[in-house]
Design an enzyme around this catalytic site. Structure first.
Site, PDB file in Angstrom:
ATOM      1  N   GLU A  34      -5.203   7.157   1.668  1.00  0.00           N
ATOM      2  CA  GLU A  34      -4.370   6.519   0.647  1.00  0.00           C
ATOM      3  C   GLU A  34      -3.207   5.744   1.275  1.00  0.00           C
ATOM      4  O   GLU A  34      -2.844   4.676   0.801  1.00  0.00           O
ATOM      5  CB  GLU A  34      -3.842   7.549  -0.356  1.00  0.00           C
ATOM      6  CG  GLU A  34      -4.923   8.220  -1.203  1.00  0.00           C
ATOM      7  CD  GLU A  34      -5.718   7.241  -2.071  1.00  0.00           C
ATOM      8  OE1 GLU A  34      -5.310   6.082  -2.208  1.00  0.00           O
ATOM      9  OE2 GLU A  34      -6.747   7.656  -2.614  1.00  0.00           O
ATOM     10  N   TYR A 117       1.572   6.215  -7.314  1.00  0.00           N
ATOM     11  CA  TYR A 117       0.119   6.092  -7.167  1.00  0.00           C
ATOM     12  C   TYR A 117      -0.442   7.156  -6.216  1.00  0.00           C
ATOM     13  O   TYR A 117      -1.345   7.922  -6.575  1.00  0.00           O
ATOM     14  CB  TYR A 117      -0.288   4.684  -6.662  1.00  0.00           C
ATOM     15  CG  TYR A 117      -1.696   4.722  -6.140  1.00  0.00           C
ATOM     16  CD1 TYR A 117      -2.770   4.766  -7.026  1.00  0.00           C
ATOM     17  CD2 TYR A 117      -1.968   4.827  -4.775  1.00  0.00           C
ATOM     18  CE1 TYR A 117      -4.079   4.893  -6.575  1.00  0.00           C
ATOM     19  CE2 TYR A 117      -3.265   4.953  -4.310  1.00  0.00           C
ATOM     20  CZ  TYR A 117      -4.310   4.982  -5.212  1.00  0.00           C
ATOM     21  OH  TYR A 117      -5.581   5.140  -4.755  1.00  0.00           O
ATOM     22  N   ASP A 135      -3.471   2.203 -10.191  1.00  0.00           N
ATOM     23  CA  ASP A 135      -3.254   1.250  -9.112  1.00  0.00           C
ATOM     24  C   ASP A 135      -3.431  -0.158  -9.684  1.00  0.00           C
ATOM     25  O   ASP A 135      -3.580  -0.327 -10.890  1.00  0.00           O
ATOM     26  CB  ASP A 135      -4.237   1.515  -7.962  1.00  0.00           C
ATOM     27  CG  ASP A 135      -5.634   1.051  -8.318  1.00  0.00           C
ATOM     28  OD1 ASP A 135      -5.945   0.993  -9.522  1.00  0.00           O
ATOM     29  OD2 ASP A 135      -6.417   0.733  -7.412  1.00  0.00           O
TER      30      ASP A 135
END
Length: 288
Positions: A34, A117, A135
DNA sequence: AAGACGTGGAA
DNA sequence: TTTCCAAGTCT
């Protein structure tokens, strides 16, 4: 809403086989992925991610090396402050969480470099908790399919999370799939440029399509600043030089990188302030 | 809260 | 060639 079922069905047939979607990839791997995926395309992340996890299989492994090693290994992924924050993250996880990536959104949000996020992405995709994950892809799909707009308006955490929450099934596992599925739809079909509506599972109920694809209303958002000749480019040049050297890089060597002295100064000062570079007796290095 | 922050590939 | 944009975060 009524988009979860068709999107989940589409996802079952069309999902990409990405490393972080494999069973047992682990919360640390997902967290690292991520970080790397923040503003960076999937294709550019695959290789560096594998190398990273091979070298640092746990947060404690990364926490045990100097931050500069993380910056060096980050290579050309861009936004190298992410490497610094990921390293700081590993330290915090090791010192404060017993070496285990936390699973609560609030604890995740407290980690450096982890925002709205990433915190939810980890809680949902690594641990299966039920939260909306929003996102840029999700924002675009919701704007079009549900709101009938060409693009998402300015980000608003509260509104965006509520909009995605309204889409999610009640069941934890199904909601997890829907989060990934809507994101994937935005990445593969409902793209920013040239959406492939002919292949979209929501075509028969898309509000934007039904409205005749109206153009974006209001002022177009300001374009990205030009990179060529920018301070950012100079920072990139300096950092590449530091990455490539095992020993302190003399001031004179950095001066040769860019003709504009004032701009060089700004870039170097910025890197120092950000902790991406440190001064030593004989020059400059990555942080220790 | 608008802007800074890297880099490279596609249109 | 230029512009757009990519699983954002921080200040």
């Amino acid at each position: 809403m009524t988009i979860a079922a068709p999107v989940n069905e589409w996802f079952a047939q069309n999902r990409r086989d990405l490393p972080w979607r494999r069973d047992g990839f682990g919360a640390w791997g997902i967290l690292v992925s991520e970080f790397m995926l923040q503003q960076t395309p999937v294709a550019r992340v695959i290789g560096p991610l594998a190398a990273w996890l091979d070298r640092w299989p746990t947060p404690a492994d990364l926490a045990a090396v100097p931050a500069g090693e993380a910056v060096r290994a980050w290579g050309r992924l861009g936004y190298p402050r992410r490497a610094l924050r990921l390293h700081a993250c590993a330290v915090a996880i090791t010192d404060l969480h017993g070496g285990v990536v936390p699973e609560n959104v609030d604890e995740l949000l407290a980690l450096p470099g982890v925002g709205e996020y990433t915190a939810r992405a980890v809680a949902v995709f690594a641990y299966g908790h039920r939260h909306p994950v929003v996102d840029t892809n999700v924002r675009r799909v919701i704007a079009r399919a549900i709101e009938g707009q060409a693009d998402a308006g300015p980000p608003s955490t509260k509104r965006d999370l509520a909009a995605m929450e309204a889409v999610l099934p009640a069941d934890d596992a199904a909601a997890r799939v829907t989060n990934a599925a809507v994101m994937e739809l935005g990445a593969l079909i409902c793209t920013a440029r040239s959406p492939r509506c002919d292949a979209c599972p929501l075509a028969d109920r898309c509000a934007w399509r039904a409205a005749g694809y109206p153009e974006r209303l209001g002022p177009t958002r300001p374009g990205q600043a030009k990179y060529e000749g920018s301070d950012r480019q100079v920072r990139g040049l300096i950092l590449a030089e530091l990455r490539a050297s095992d020993i302190p890089v003399p001031r004179a060597e950095l001066d040769a990188l860019w003709p504009d002295a004032a701009q060089r100064e700004r870039a170097l000062t910025g890197l120092l302030a950000d902790g991406l570079a440190v001064a030593s007796e004989s020059g400059f290095t990555l942080p220790n």
